[in-house]
Every structure is written in structure tokens, then in C-alpha cells.
Design a protein around this motif. Structure first.
Motif: not given
Length: 405
Positions: A88-97, A66-71, A43-45, A118-120
Motif C-alpha cells: 500500500g506504499a505510495k509513489a512520488y516523483t516530487d519529494y515535496r508531495k 516501515e517504508i510507506i512512501a518512495c520518491c 518512513a518515506g524513502l 534542501a530536502m533535509a
């Protein structure tokens, strides 16, 4: 329907013996509770503020997701989320990425209300399963559009009305159906606090970003953020939605520049004339969260994690009361509530959000519809926005045929 109308003594005795158990529909598959070898949902949070970080902490304790990405757009929030994510999770500041990440199977959206739709929508377009916090959407048109998109997608879509997963409310629904309270005519719901409902702001420029609940551009205020829980629960108990609503509110205590009301009072009418009063204030916390279910044979008072039953079986005689001849006088001591037991005997009761997230994972793996899905989420969202419109306009708001999509 079984009739449970009896004397107070029998009410207490019989209730103490029989009020146990949990609705069978709430039972989760064994793998979701940690069966060996079960693959977690990746999952991405999106949104790692107070609520998002709270979800991340819960997921650290179970193997279903399992959270594998956060934004998050706020660096401190993103740091908190990443500290709770998988290695090893990845970090983002743009949810589209984040949505472009092929490893992400599902997203959990815990952002301010105005961003939910919009996000959903974008997550569904990207082929991701969606868990979105309540209230589902910022307005009624968005709710109707989201229902149509989810139905076409074939993906799991769950709304964070977590009390639908709580054993306490399963038991409440069961005893009402069994006629313990007789004819239920009213609900009295409150979500009261004695605080300004604000978060600290390290930089004045971030005021609206951090305290978005205070501003109408971003939030539905108290009705959406607090009362939404109880609006949905009454819908759940009655298997229905409100037909009309009236309400009022104001900024009468916290005069600090906020735009959303610091007090709201609404009354919803359901089929059969059942009324549900729902209030939220920020200047008194007495019995903060509670729901009272009023029937002609009994009353049920629901608190955060417990409930009490009160019998209406009292002796009434005509007498002179306060100088009025022929008034009704009630004999005997004040009613004492009987605790309502729930859950499986000898087993701890799962925390509601944990149960909701486990069901989200189970629905993804087993291609099932969640208990709190897009349809019930739509009904709650429409009711929330009807209430806000009633307060804004001073006019009664009615459920429209087009809401029944």
C-alpha cells in the motif's frame, strides 16, 4: 589510564583473553530489535537508487521502520523502491508531495549530495524526523545552517555515518583509550578502488543524472563519497575535529570527461599534532578500505570487518646494515598481527547500516539524540569541504571559529 605496555608474548596472550565486548552506549532498546507489539516508524524513502534500494532491503528484515512512501525522479529506481516498500506504499516523483503525506513520520534521504540540504530543510519544516546519508551537506554554509535549524526543530536528525554504530569501532575506541597502542600520533586511511566508479547509462541524456558523482555541480567527489567515512571515524576516535588540512588530487587515469578527481591525498592535523593521512584512488584496489592507527607501543590495522594488533616490542641492536655502520637492525621474525575480537561473545555482529537505522527509530520513539547527529555530521562535512578546498586551491585550509556553532 591503564597501561598495557608489555612484551609481545604477553601482548598476544593478554589480548586474546581480554579483547571482547562492545561499548555499552551502543546497546539498542529491546523494542528496536523486534519486541512484540512495537509500532514501526512510518518512513518515506527519498532516493531509491543503489543506496536507497539497499536501505529498503535492510528495512524489509526488521520491524523498526516501515517504508510507506518512495520518491525518485528516475522511473526504474522508483520501481525498485516500491517493490521493497510496505504493502500500500505510495509513489512520488516530487519529494515535496511526499512531505505532505501526513502518515509519514520520518524521511530517509539517499539522494545525490547537492540535494541533501534542501530536502533535509524542507523535511524539518514539514515536521518530519530526518535520516540523511553522508556527507551531510554540499558545502560548509549549508552545514552550519542545518545545525541551527535542527536545534530549533526538536526533531530527530541523524547522518548516515554508520560506522559510529559498528561494534568494531567501539572496540577500537576503547582499546585506544586503554593505552594499548601507547601515544597515538598518526592515522593512515585509504579507500581505494580499481574501477571507473561509474554506473551504466541506458540513455546518454541521463549521464549526469545517473553518474552525478563525476560532476562537481552535484558531488564532492572521492573525498565526500568515500573518504568521508574515515574522516568521520577519526573524528569519533579522537573526540575532535581537524584543525587544518592540506591536499592534492587530479584526473590522471580516467580521462573520460569526469570533473571530479580520480585520485586524492590529504593530510589532516588534529589537536596535539596528531596527523591523519586520507587517500582515495580509482586505479588500484590493494587493501581497498583500511585504517592504520599508529602508536609508539603498537599499531592497529582496521579492515572492513576485522582488525589486527601489532606490538612495537622488538629488540633493536646497532649493526652494519646495507653498508651503514651503526644502523638499527631489528631481530626476530616480522610482526604477526593479533586479531581484534569485538561484539558480544557468541552473538552475530549487526551490519552497521542496520544498527544505524534501528537507532534512528529508537531515537524517534524515545526522544533521544542519535549517536551520529547533526553536530558530528557538521564536523565531518566541514572537514570534507576543507579538504576539497585545499586540493582546489593548493593552500592549507584552517578550521575557523565560526565552524564551532
Amino acid at each position: 589510564m591503564q597501561d598495557h605496555h608489555f612484551s609481545r608474548r604477553k601482548f598476544l596472550y593478554s589480548g586474546a583473553v581480554t579483547l571482547t565486548g562492545i561499548a555499552a552506549a551502543a546497546t539498542l532498546p529491546a523494542w528496536a530489535l523486534g519486541a512484540p507489539g512495537a509500532a514501526p516508524v512510518k518512513a518515506g524513502l527519498i532516493g531509491t537508487g543503489n543506496r536507497g534500494s539497499g536501505i529498503a532491503r535492510l528495512l524489509k528484515k526488521n520491524p523498526a521502520l516501515e517504508i510507506i512512501a518512495c520518491c525518485d525522479t528516475i522511473p526504474a529506481n522508483l520501481q525498485h523502491g516500491m517493490a521493497l516498500a510496505a504493502k500500500g506504499a505510495k509513489a512520488y516523483t516530487d519529494y515535496r508531495k511526499l512531505l505532505e503525506n501526513k502518515e509519514v513520520e520520518a524521511v530517509i534521504i539517499a539522494t545525490p549530495l547537492y540535494l541533501h540540504y534542501a530536502m533535509a530543510k524542507d523535511a524539518l519544516d514539514a515536521g518530519k524526523h530526518v535520516y540523511v546519508e553522508k556527507t551531510m551537506t554540499y558545502d560548509i554554509p549549508q552545514a552550519l545552517q542545518l545545525v541551527a535549524q535542527v536545534r530549533k526543530s526538536g526533531l530527530v536528525f541523524q547522518v548516515g555515518h554508520q560506522y559510529r554504530y559498528y561494534a568494531l569501532y567501539h572496540r577500537v575506541k576503547e582499546i585506544i583509550a586503554q593505552n594499548w597502542l601507547g601515544t597515538v600520533t598518526h592515522f593512515e586511511c585509504q579507500y581505494h578502488r580499481n574501477s571507473d566508479w561509474r554506473n551504466p547509462v541506458p540513455d546518454p541524456a541521463m549521464e549526469r543524472l545517473i553518474n552525478w558523482r563525476m560532476y562537481r555541480e552535484y558531488s564532492g567527489g572521492l573525498v565526500a563519497e568515500l573518504c568521508g567515512h574515515q574522516i568521520d571515524i577519526v573524528n569519533y576516535i579522537l573526540n575532535s575535529h581537524p584543525l587544518r588540512v592540506v591536499g592534492m588530487g587530479g584526473i590522471d587515469y580516467w580521462k573520460d570527461g569526469r570533473e571530479t578527481w580520480d585520485n586524492v591525498r590529504t593530510v589532516f592535523e588534529y589537536p596535539g599534532g596528531v596527523k591523519s593521512g586520507v587517500s582515495s584512488i580509482l586505479s588500484n584496489a590493494y587493501k581497498g578500505y583500511s585504517i592504520r592507527v599508529l602508536g609508539n607501543r603498537g599499531t592497529l590495522e582496521i579492515q572492513r570487518d576485522k582488525a589486527f594488533l601489532y606490538s612495537e616490542d622488538v629488540k633493536k641492536v646497532l649493526d652494519t646494515v646495507d653498508g651503514v655502520t651503526g644502523a638499527t637492525r631489528t631481530d626476530g621474525p616480522p610482526g604477526q598481527g593479533m586479531p581484534l575480537t569485538f561484539g558480544k561473545a557468541g552473538e552475530p555482529v549487526p551490519e552497521p547500516t542496520t544498527s544505524a537505522l534501528l537507532d534512528f527509530a529508537a531515537c524517534i520513539r524515545n526522544n533521544k539524540k542519535p549517536v551520529s547527529g547533526v553536530e558530528s555530521g557538521k564536523d565531518a562535512a566541514v572537514a570534507v569541504h576543507m579538504a576539497n578546498h585545499a586540493i582546489e586551491t593548493g593552500a592549507c585550509q584552517y578550521w575557523k571559529p565560526e565552524y564551532d556553532v
